[in-house]
Design a protein around this motif. Structure first.
Motif, PDB file in Angstrom:
ATOM      1  N   TRP A 124       0.804  -1.217   0.000  1.00  0.00           N
ATOM      2  CA  TRP A 124       0.000   0.000   0.000  1.00  0.00           C
ATOM      3  C   TRP A 124       0.845   1.278   0.000  1.00  0.00           C
ATOM      4  O   TRP A 124       0.305   2.373  -0.043  1.00  0.00           O
ATOM      5  CB  TRP A 124      -0.971   0.033   1.193  1.00  0.00           C
ATOM      6  CG  TRP A 124      -1.930  -1.101   1.208  1.00  0.00           C
ATOM      7  CD1 TRP A 124      -3.135  -1.164   0.568  1.00  0.00           C
ATOM      8  CD2 TRP A 124      -1.781  -2.342   1.901  1.00  0.00           C
ATOM      9  NE1 TRP A 124      -3.734  -2.378   0.796  1.00  0.00           N
ATOM     10  CE2 TRP A 124      -2.916  -3.127   1.627  1.00  0.00           C
ATOM     11  CE3 TRP A 124      -0.787  -2.872   2.729  1.00  0.00           C
ATOM     12  CZ2 TRP A 124      -3.097  -4.406   2.144  1.00  0.00           C
ATOM     13  CZ3 TRP A 124      -0.960  -4.146   3.229  1.00  0.00           C
ATOM     14  CH2 TRP A 124      -2.106  -4.900   2.955  1.00  0.00           C
ATOM     15  N   GLN A 125       2.164   1.121   0.050  1.00  0.00           N
ATOM     16  CA  GLN A 125       3.052   2.284   0.109  1.00  0.00           C
ATOM     17  C   GLN A 125       4.026   2.374  -1.055  1.00  0.00           C
ATOM     18  O   GLN A 125       4.741   3.364  -1.196  1.00  0.00           O
ATOM     19  CB  GLN A 125       3.865   2.247   1.417  1.00  0.00           C
ATOM     20  CG  GLN A 125       3.006   2.237   2.665  1.00  0.00           C
ATOM     21  CD  GLN A 125       3.849   2.093   3.927  1.00  0.00           C
ATOM     22  OE1 GLN A 125       4.616   3.000   4.268  1.00  0.00           O
ATOM     23  NE2 GLN A 125       3.719   0.967   4.603  1.00  0.00           N
ATOM     24  N   ARG A 156      -0.580   6.602  -2.723  1.00  0.00           N
ATOM     25  CA  ARG A 156       0.047   5.784  -1.697  1.00  0.00           C
ATOM     26  C   ARG A 156      -0.378   6.171  -0.280  1.00  0.00           C
ATOM     27  O   ARG A 156      -0.710   7.313   0.018  1.00  0.00           O
ATOM     28  CB  ARG A 156       1.581   5.926  -1.777  1.00  0.00           C
ATOM     29  CG  ARG A 156       2.204   5.645  -3.136  1.00  0.00           C
ATOM     30  CD  ARG A 156       2.157   4.161  -3.471  1.00  0.00           C
ATOM     31  NE  ARG A 156       3.078   3.834  -4.551  1.00  0.00           N
ATOM     32  CZ  ARG A 156       2.740   3.705  -5.824  1.00  0.00           C
ATOM     33  NH1 ARG A 156       1.489   3.864  -6.187  1.00  0.00           N
ATOM     34  NH2 ARG A 156       3.652   3.411  -6.742  1.00  0.00           N
ATOM     35  N   VAL A 157      -0.327   5.173   0.607  1.00  0.00           N
ATOM     36  CA  VAL A 157      -0.311   5.425   2.049  1.00  0.00           C
ATOM     37  C   VAL A 157       1.049   6.048   2.387  1.00  0.00           C
ATOM     38  O   VAL A 157       2.067   5.607   1.847  1.00  0.00           O
ATOM     39  CB  VAL A 157      -0.520   4.096   2.808  1.00  0.00           C
ATOM     40  CG1 VAL A 157      -0.227   4.268   4.290  1.00  0.00           C
ATOM     41  CG2 VAL A 157      -1.923   3.548   2.571  1.00  0.00           C
ATOM     42  N   PRO A 158       1.129   7.089   3.207  1.00  0.00           N
ATOM     43  CA  PRO A 158       0.086   7.651   4.066  1.00  0.00           C
ATOM     44  C   PRO A 158      -0.685   8.830   3.468  1.00  0.00           C
ATOM     45  O   PRO A 158      -1.520   9.425   4.163  1.00  0.00           O
ATOM     46  CB  PRO A 158       0.884   8.120   5.286  1.00  0.00           C
ATOM     47  CG  PRO A 158       2.183   8.583   4.693  1.00  0.00           C
ATOM     48  CD  PRO A 158       2.462   7.627   3.541  1.00  0.00           C
ATOM     49  N   ASP A 161      -5.702   6.613   2.429  1.00  0.00           N
ATOM     50  CA  ASP A 161      -5.846   5.309   3.080  1.00  0.00           C
ATOM     51  C   ASP A 161      -6.251   4.245   2.048  1.00  0.00           C
ATOM     52  O   ASP A 161      -6.577   4.566   0.897  1.00  0.00           O
ATOM     53  CB  ASP A 161      -6.848   5.382   4.239  1.00  0.00           C
ATOM     54  CG  ASP A 161      -8.251   5.773   3.781  1.00  0.00           C
ATOM     55  OD1 ASP A 161      -8.754   5.183   2.792  1.00  0.00           O
ATOM     56  OD2 ASP A 161      -8.856   6.671   4.400  1.00  0.00           O
ATOM     57  N   PRO A 162      -6.236   2.961   2.430  1.00  0.00           N
ATOM     58  CA  PRO A 162      -6.538   1.907   1.459  1.00  0.00           C
ATOM     59  C   PRO A 162      -7.938   1.973   0.852  1.00  0.00           C
ATOM     60  O   PRO A 162      -8.134   1.531  -0.282  1.00  0.00           O
ATOM     61  CB  PRO A 162      -6.342   0.622   2.270  1.00  0.00           C
ATOM     62  CG  PRO A 162      -5.302   0.987   3.290  1.00  0.00           C
ATOM     63  CD  PRO A 162      -5.655   2.398   3.671  1.00  0.00           C
ATOM     64  N   GLN A 165      -7.550   4.233  -1.896  1.00  0.00           N
ATOM     65  CA  GLN A 165      -6.788   3.542  -2.940  1.00  0.00           C
ATOM     66  C   GLN A 165      -7.704   2.646  -3.776  1.00  0.00           C
ATOM     67  O   GLN A 165      -7.558   2.564  -4.999  1.00  0.00           O
ATOM     68  CB  GLN A 165      -5.671   2.706  -2.305  1.00  0.00           C
ATOM     69  CG  GLN A 165      -4.537   3.542  -1.732  1.00  0.00           C
ATOM     70  CD  GLN A 165      -3.454   2.678  -1.117  1.00  0.00           C
ATOM     71  OE1 GLN A 165      -3.738   1.737  -0.370  1.00  0.00           O
ATOM     72  NE2 GLN A 165      -2.196   2.979  -1.415  1.00  0.00           N
ATOM     73  N   GLN A 248       0.683   0.406   9.511  1.00  0.00           N
ATOM     74  CA  GLN A 248       0.819   1.675   8.801  1.00  0.00           C
ATOM     75  C   GLN A 248      -0.324   1.893   7.821  1.00  0.00           C
ATOM     76  O   GLN A 248      -0.768   3.017   7.597  1.00  0.00           O
ATOM     77  CB  GLN A 248       2.160   1.708   8.080  1.00  0.00           C
ATOM     78  CG  GLN A 248       3.356   1.762   9.019  1.00  0.00           C
ATOM     79  CD  GLN A 248       4.681   1.495   8.308  1.00  0.00           C
ATOM     80  OE1 GLN A 248       4.714   1.231   7.110  1.00  0.00           O
ATOM     81  NE2 GLN A 248       5.777   1.552   9.057  1.00  0.00           N
ATOM     82  N   ALA A 249      -0.813   0.799   7.226  1.00  0.00           N
ATOM     83  CA  ALA A 249      -1.892   0.928   6.249  1.00  0.00           C
ATOM     84  C   ALA A 249      -3.255   1.075   6.905  1.00  0.00           C
ATOM     85  O   ALA A 249      -4.084   1.878   6.460  1.00  0.00           O
ATOM     86  CB  ALA A 249      -1.884  -0.281   5.315  1.00  0.00           C
TER      87      ALA A 249
END
Length: 359
Positions: A124-125, A156-158, A161-162, A165, A248-249
């Motif tokens: 996710w980053q 992307r994170v941050p 958020d997913p 995304q 983190q995600a």
């Protein structure tokens, strides 16, 4: 430009011949003879060259415009003829952010072609839509079978958020569905494929019709999930993760875990789902099996495909000529995806051990 020069030369010769005949009939010097009295032979050549160039430039400009349009037709809104040969269109924008880009791989002479949309992983980053390990085998295999391949990047994170995304994936899908007919594709014949974090985003979009509506994405024929560890985000976050990327995600808010969890968002039938999982990862197959069971409860046709490959190889080897790829393609055909030139490349590689599907 060459055509312009030839046409200009022919027209010049014809005009000069007619002027010469007229001068002979009237008993007057020819125009060239008159020009020769006032200009040197070099000056006359320069004058004729200028006339030729002025005639040729519009022809060359028209040809260049047609070539440019052919290369960029999928990014435009007017209809256009399909590209006559295979080509790659890179970094086409479906949104204003630099990460909201897609690469489009066109087969030669596509006619009502299916489109396979690939969403890369990267925790996710990170990740890269143009990574050779992720896209090369897929676009070679499926372009050869007459399919269009679209590789999606997303923010992307941050920074987001997913869930957002997943909206990016929906926006990219809607963008492609609105334009693919211009490249010879069928807007109703789409497949979504995601690996790792990309598989989570694809599953979340499939499970949440409201995300599809918000982004303008239309229904697609089939979904392929490549070794996602986050189809049940709640379960993933309640078990201590072995890597910080999950925290983190998804943070520490249980309400957001449910909002970002495909299993918890799933409340209606979806397009058929194939989930590929690595036998060597302890949670991958059980979590995907549970997700598919929930989808089947709503009437979705599902299949679990455990394979004896690691997490990266599940992505990298899809598209190679092996039993794994052919099993995925069989699932897609059963879902109605038209891979018209299937088996065109022939069987050139042995199937890796343990690759066959298991119930």
């Amino acid at each position: 430009l060459a055509l312009g020069l030839v046409l200009a030369a022919l027209c010049g010769a014809l005009v000069q011949k007619r002027l010469w005949l007229a001068s002979r009939i009237l008993g007057a010097p020819s125009p060239v003879e008159l020009l020769g009295r006032y200009y040197s032979s070099t000056g006359l050549r320069v004058l004729l060259l200028i006339l030729v160039v002025l005639f040729a430039l519009p022809v060359a400009a028209s040809a260049a415009a047609r070539w440019t349009f052919t290369r960029s037709h999928i990014a435009a809104t007017p209809a256009a003829e399909a590209a006559p040969s295979a080509s790659t269109l890179r970094d086409l924008a479906y949104g204003p952010d630099p990460h909201q880009r897609v690469d489009v791989y066109l087969p030669s002479n596509p006619v009502h072609a299916p489109t396979l949309v690939y969403v890369h992983g990267g925790g996710w980053q990170g990740g890269d839509k143009a990574s050779p390990a992720g896209i090369d085998a897929k676009r070679r295999r499926w372009n050869a079978r007459g399919a269009i391949v679209v590789s999606v990047d997303y923010r992307r994170v941050p920074a987001i958020d997913p869930v957002e995304q997943a909206r990016d994936v929906g926006r990219a899908l809607a963008w492609a569905q609105a334009r693919v007919a211009q490249a010879g594709g069928d807007p109703d014949d789409f497949v979504l494929i995601g690996h790792s974090a990309g598989a989570h985003l694809v599953a979340l979009l499939a499970a949440a019709p409201e995300l599809q509506r918000e982004t303008g994405a239309r229904p697609w024929r089939a979904t392929v999930l490549l070794d996602s560890a986050a189809v049940d985000v709640v379960a993933t976050m309640q078990a201590p993760p072995d890597r910080p990327m999950f925290a983190q995600a998804f943070g520490n808010d249980p309400a957001f875990w449910q909002a970002a969890s495909p299993r918890h968002r799933l409340k209606a039938p979806t397009a058929p789902i194939l989930a590929v999982c690595a036998e060597t990862r302890p949670d991958a197959c059980p979590r995907n099996r549970d997700f598919l069971a929930r989808a089947a409860d709503f009437g979705t046709r599902t299949r679990l495909l455990p394979v004896a490959l690691d997490h990266g190889a599940i992505n990298r080897r899809l598209g190679e000529d092996n039993a794994y790829t052919r099993t995925v393609e069989a699932f897609l055909r059963d879902a109605g995806v038209r891979l018209d030139r299937d088996d065109a490349a022939g069987e050139t590689q042995p199937a890796p051990p343990g690759i066959a599907a298991r119930p």
